[in-house]
Scaffold this active site. Structure first.
Site: not given
Length: 820
Positions: A372-374, A376-377, A694, A737
């Site tokens: 997900p964004p944020g 630290g990639k 799902s 999840k």
């Protein structure tokens, strides 16, 4: 010293000097810079002591002396062997002393002489002299040469402004070819060596041929000068001096084909090509284009294109590499300083270093950070570059739809450039940087282009050792580059491109991890950026936890950093207005700085009524919970599905409805409930598209709760795909999840039995807080999720059975594998 002054030249064509007697012994006066021919009157200056002594001793006019040119004009006091042996016997016509001790002498050439033995060296030279006669042959060829010389000299006189036109008539009146050559040579401004050669040549025919060649050359130069002058004159504008000089320089360079600036430019390119140490194929292309550049005029548009291409080739780091820092302990220290946790990523980088330490020529891996964004990639890529000691290059791929951005444009297009890969390498200055391709899942792919396909060669370790950019059109070795890519989700990435990358997932941070990251990195950073670095302000763990729970709901850290920055700005403003600087920010202070909480426990907000079930959903921003609501009304067997659902989710709802109808009697539902009823299933947040299988077990639980009248436990959330036979199939995104359920306050999670192996990625502290129930059938789901008729939660031993268990003994708690 004898130097040629400005003065009028005279030539007497009538007087015959062949009868003038020349003594056998003559004083010799050395000349430098000039040659005096027979039958020619010429003035010159005498300044050397020895030469002035010679003129003084001669003492009067009508005396005859010898003039001989120096072999080395720079020599101040030449020796006898430093003089040319063939000279001119001259008669002194006039002597005029000057105030500066120099003497102006006017002489008339009499005949060519050969100097033999030097009989006196001091104070000046005296030598024996022999008169030389011209070798004349009379034939038609000599006459033709004579006539051509007259014609050429007339043309020359017409081109030289300072020569009188009467010289043309005088030249026509000279009948002897030898005298004509002496006359013409005396008026030419040519090198001393050429003049001496003409003087030394006794064969009149040879002298005519040499003089005609020299005269033709001088005429050509004069005509060229007139042409240049004419071109400049036509381009003059308002007599501006600067414009005139620039145009004149331009015209000269155009005629010569090159100028000083261009020569230095070519030399600079040659030097850069030599220093670049290119591979043979690239060097061949560079040399070929450089040869073309030398032939192309600077005014041509092609000149700029070729020059830019050669400059790109010469400036690439073909053989420049940085040394990897293979100290694994130091790399671990750097990675731990910059990022908390992310153990899998760190282990993979340390493995790469270990292999590199053992095998120097290993190819760079292609790692893909997905999360997900944020999370630290991108900053992780920068930390890896720092740990390795490599240059860092970042290329954002978001929205790129033209493959030329990757592979460059052909040079046939105006303004073409190499692709961003080659540009990044030149900016890095090394052929082994760490190259991070950001947002690879957001590449544009439509009829306008497919850049993802252009990345196939770049990100294939077996092919990128000969990557060919369309602009360079020569292979470049990318195998030494360490490529990293980032993405929020894997689905948009084409399978062929995904296959070339090693995927490492960053699913999101737990609350404990966020606390650690905030204390180690975010709080010190924001204190510094808001001018509070010098003040000891402590954020308590309870305050940070309150910001995490009540003001942010995300997998990454960006919103938390924004909230910390807001608190710091509030403190900075209050301090600027005179308030005392606080030393601590507590949980009670958070609402004062940030206002009312924006997020509450969604589970606590739920109404405890039948027909509402809690599901787990995966989003690009991390895991979330979602509520599925069902209601029943009078109707005719209708099933309505709303909430911006995709086709797969609609089919899951129909399968859940079919299963509940097939198990109606077992669930205590009237078998004919559907005959006179319509069922409406709605998933709130209808503006957000939802899809995927799902949600099947959650829809089934919602329908079973509605029709049986038994509410779903409010602290239970579930995920899983169902079949018509009631089997629960595995799904993806388990870690996201689970973390999302924990953030929302869920206590029990129901998931497919075959997803049990996915719990390895979930931190231990999260598993300790949650009760995770693994199920194989929908009956197992309902046994855990539905309350009893009295509102109490069912004991697992009293729960409903699966199809297999209904024919045998009730399933026990241990058989359902509950993890506490």
């Amino acid at each position: 010293m004898a130097e040629k002054p400005k003065g009028e030249k005279r030539f007497d064509i009538e007087e015959d000097l062949s009868s003038v007697e020349i003594p056998d012994v003559l004083p010799v006066l050395p000349l430098r810079g000039i040659v005096i021919f027979p039958n020619h009157i010429h003035p010159f200056l005498v300044s050397r002591v020895s030469s002035r002594k010679l003129i003084e001793d001669v003492g009067q006019t009508q005396k005859i002396i010898a003039l001989a040119a120096q072999k080395n004009p720079e020599e101040e006091n030449p020796q006898s062997d430093g003089l040319v042996r063939r000279g001119t016997a001259v008669m002194i016509l006039k002597i005029l002393p000057y105030p500066d001790q120099s003497v102006r002498v006017l002489v008339r050439g009499i005949a060519r002489i050969e100097l033999a033995e030097v009989v006196q060296s001091t104070p000046y030279f005296v030598a024996r002299a022999t008169r030389l006669a011209d070798e004349v042959s009379t034939d038609k060829e000599v006459d033709a040469l004579h006539a051509h010389l007259v014609s050429q000299f007339s043309k020359y006189v017409s081109l030289v402004p300072y020569l009188p036109d009467e010289l043309q008539v005088r030249a026509m009146q000279v009948r002897e070819p030898g005298r004509l050559t002496d006359m013409v040579a005396s008026y030419l401004k040519i090198a001393v060596e050429e003049s001496q050669d003409l003087l030394s040549t006794l064969d009149v025919r040879a002298r005519l041929e040499k003089l005609i060649a020299i005269l033709s050359r001088e005429i050509e130069l004069l005509e060229l000068g007139h042409k240049i002058q004419s071109q400049v004159q036509t381009e003059l504008n308002k007599n501006q001096r600067e414009y005139y000089l620039r145009q004149q320089l331009k015209a000269i360079q155009k005629e010569l084909g090159e100028g000083d600036a261009r020569s230095s430019e070519i030399e600079e390119l040659e030097r850069k090509i030599e220093e670049a140490a290119m591979p043979p194929e690239a060097r061949k292309a560079a040399d070929k284009e450089l040869d073309r550049l030398k032939m192309i005029p600077p005014e041509s548009a092609e000149h700029t294109v070729v020059r830019t291409y050669v400059d790109w080739l010469a400036s690439l780091p073909w053989s420049v590499s940085t040394d990897d820092n293979l100290d694994i302990a130091n790399a671990r220290k750097v990675l731990d300083e910059d990022h908390y946790d992310l153990e899998k990523i760190k282990e993979r980088i340390l493995e790469f270093l270990a292999v590199r330490k053992l095998k120097k020529d290993t190819k760079g891996p292609i790692l893909c950070f997905v999360g997900p964004p944020g999370t630290g990639k991108t900053s992780l890529g920068r930390s890896i570059a720092r740990a390795l000691g490599r240059k860092f290059v970042r290329l954002s791929l978001g929205g790129i739809r033209d493959e030329a951005e990757i592979r460059g444009h052909r040079r046939t297009y105006i303004g073409s450039l190499p692709g961003r890969i080659i540009q990044g390498l030149r900016n890095a200055g090394s052929n082994n940087p760490l190259f991070i391709l950001d947002e690879v899942d957001k590449l544009g792919m439509d009829f306008r282009g497919d850049p993802a396909s252009a990345l196939l060669e770049v990100l294939d370790p077996e092919q990128n050792n000969s990557f060919s950019d369309h602009y360079l059109d020569v292979p470049f070795d990318l195998s030494k580059v360490l490529f990293l890519t980032t993405a929020n989700i894997l689905d948009p990435i084409p399978p062929a491109l995904r296959d070339r990358m090693e995927v490492l997932e960053l699913p999101g941070y737990t609350e404990e991890e966020k606390l650690e990251i905030a204390e180690r990195h975010l709080i010190p950073k924001q204190l510094g950026e808001n001018g509070l670095a010098g003040n000891k302000i402590e954020f308590t763990r309870q305050a940070v936890a309150e910001m995490i729970r009540s003001y942010t709901r995300e997998s990454g850290m960006r919103n938390l950093e924004r909230e910390i920055a807001r608190v710091c700005r509030k403190i900075a403003r209050a301090t600027s207005e005179g308030a005392p600087m606080p030393t601590q920010v507590t949980a009670e202070d958070v609402s004062r700085y940030l206002g009312m909480p924006r997020f509450f426990s969604e589970v606590a907000e739920r109404a405890n009524e039948p027909g509402v079930a809690t599901g787990l959903a995966w989003t690009p921003n991390g895991g979330e919970i979602m509520f599925i609501e069902s209601t029943r009304m009078a109707g005719q067997k209708g099933l309505m599905l709303t909430g911006s659902l995709g086709d797969v989710m609609k089919e899951s709802a129909q399968a859940a409805m079919s299963y509940v109808r097939s198990r109606a009697e077992h669930l205590g539902i009237q078998p004919d409930f559907f005959e006179k009823s319509d069922i409406h299933v709605h998933i709130p947040a209808g503006g957000i598209p939802k899809d995927g299988p799902s949600g099947g077990v959650t829809i089934a639980a919602s329908l079973a709760s509605l029709l049986s009248g038994r509410p779903v436990r409010p602290d239970v959330a579930m995920t899983g795909e169902i079949t018509l036979r009631g089997k629960v199939l595995p799904v993806g995104g388990i870690k996201e999840k689970v973390l999302g359920a924990r953030r929302a306050g869920i206590k029990t999670i129901i998931m497919p039995k075959r997803n049990e192996r996915d719990l390895e990625d979930i931190p231990d502290e999260v598993r300790r807080e949650l009760e995770i129930v693994f199920v194989e059938t929908v009956d197992d789901v309902l046994a855990t999720a539905l309350r009893n008729g009295d509102g109490a939660a069912p004991h697992p031993a009293e729960a409903s059975h699966s199809e297999k268990a209904s024919k045998e003994e009730p399933r026990s708690r241990s058989e359902r594998t509950v993890l506490n």
